[in-house]
Design a protein around this motif. Structure first.
Motif, short mmCIF file in Angstrom:
data_model
loop_
_atom_site.label_atom_id
_atom_site.label_comp_id
_atom_site.label_asym_id
_atom_site.label_seq_id
_atom_site.Cartn_x
_atom_site.Cartn_y
_atom_site.Cartn_z
N ASP A 257 0.82 -1.20 0.00
CA ASP A 257 0.00 0.00 0.00
C ASP A 257 0.86 1.26 0.00
N ALA A 258 2.03 1.21 0.60
CA ALA A 258 2.94 2.37 0.55
C ALA A 258 3.40 2.62 -0.88
N ALA A 259 3.69 1.56 -1.62
CA ALA A 259 4.06 1.71 -3.04
C ALA A 259 2.88 2.27 -3.83
N TYR A 260 1.68 1.79 -3.55
CA TYR A 260 0.48 2.32 -4.20
C TYR A 260 0.33 3.81 -3.89
N ASP A 261 0.48 4.18 -2.61
CA ASP A 261 0.35 5.58 -2.21
C ASP A 261 1.35 6.47 -2.94
N TRP A 262 2.57 5.99 -3.11
CA TRP A 262 3.59 6.77 -3.81
C TRP A 262 3.18 6.98 -5.27
N LEU A 263 2.74 5.91 -5.92
CA LEU A 263 2.31 6.03 -7.32
C LEU A 263 1.11 6.97 -7.44
N ALA A 264 0.13 6.83 -6.55
CA ALA A 264 -1.05 7.68 -6.58
C ALA A 264 -0.69 9.15 -6.37
N ALA A 265 0.23 9.42 -5.46
CA ALA A 265 0.63 10.79 -5.18
C ALA A 265 1.40 11.42 -6.34
N ASN A 266 2.04 10.59 -7.15
CA ASN A 266 2.89 11.08 -8.24
C ASN A 266 2.33 10.80 -9.63
N ARG A 267 1.10 10.31 -9.72
CA ARG A 267 0.56 9.85 -10.99
C ARG A 267 0.49 10.94 -12.05
N TYR A 268 0.12 12.14 -11.69
CA TYR A 268 0.04 13.21 -12.69
C TYR A 268 1.43 13.63 -13.15
N ARG A 269 2.38 13.68 -12.23
CA ARG A 269 3.75 14.05 -12.59
C ARG A 269 4.39 13.00 -13.48
N LEU A 270 4.12 11.72 -13.19
CA LEU A 270 4.74 10.63 -13.95
C LEU A 270 4.12 10.43 -15.33
N MET A 271 2.80 10.48 -15.42
CA MET A 271 2.13 10.12 -16.67
C MET A 271 1.18 11.19 -17.20
N GLY A 272 1.06 12.28 -16.50
CA GLY A 272 0.24 13.37 -17.00
C GLY A 272 -1.23 13.26 -16.62
N LYS A 273 -1.94 14.28 -17.07
CA LYS A 273 -3.35 14.43 -16.71
C LYS A 273 -4.09 14.96 -17.93
N LYS A 274 -5.29 14.46 -18.16
CA LYS A 274 -6.13 14.93 -19.25
C LYS A 274 -6.82 16.23 -18.83
N ALA A 275 -7.18 17.04 -19.80
CA ALA A 275 -7.91 18.27 -19.51
C ALA A 275 -9.37 17.96 -19.13
N ALA A 276 -9.88 16.84 -19.62
CA ALA A 276 -11.27 16.45 -19.34
C ALA A 276 -11.31 14.94 -19.11
N CYS A 277 -12.37 14.51 -18.48
CA CYS A 277 -12.56 13.10 -18.19
C CYS A 277 -12.63 12.28 -19.48
#
Length: 144
Positions: A106-126
């Motif tokens: 779960d700590a590894a999951y938390d790290w990935l979740a906290a860094n998901r936008y920085r690592l793989m980006g974010k869409k402007a819309a759903c």
């Protein structure tokens, strides 16, 4: 089991619809789950926001996804394991992830979740499902 748990939809994945990792994972499961057992709701939808709030997840800053399975709302590696168990082999074998020591997994999951936008980006819309997949997405609040 509470009444809310008994009324909870089964096989429903609440995901961050603007997260590229999450949307990519949903796209992969749509291809792998040919029987259509798993359904989806983005946290940005009215129904997703309601589910998130009901289970203590901030819909504007989600730290985890939820998977509703047999009346239980699961998070992190428990959710991943339950979701994978619904897929056909060999993918279901990956459900062993929830047998790993919960703290480090779960700590590894938390790290990935906290860094998901920085690592793989974010869409402007759903993400928008294709017409063929649209029936597997729940966006609006259920009628009472």
């Amino acid at each position: 089991m509470t009444q809310a748990e008994a009324d909870a939809p089964d096989g429903l994945w609440l995901f961050d619809g603007v997260c590229n990792i999450c949307s990519g994972s949903v796209a992969a499961v749509l291809k792998l789950d040919r029987e259509g057992v798993i359904r989806f709701t983005p946290i940005q939808s009215p129904y997703g926001r309601q589910l998130a709030a009901a289970h203590g997840i901030d819909p504007d800053n989600p730290a985890s996804f939820l998977f509703l399975d047999h009346g239980q709302a699961l998070e992190k590696t428990a959710a991943i394991g339950a979701l994978l168990r619904l897929l056909k082999a060999p993918w279901r074998w990956l459900a062993l992830v929830d047998r790993l020591p919960r703290g480090p997994a779960d700590a590894a999951y938390d790290w990935l979740a906290a860094n998901r936008y920085r690592l793989m980006g974010k869409k402007a819309a759903c993400m928008v499902p294709s017409p063929a997949d649209r029936a597997r997405f729940i966006l609006d609040l259920p009628a009472e």
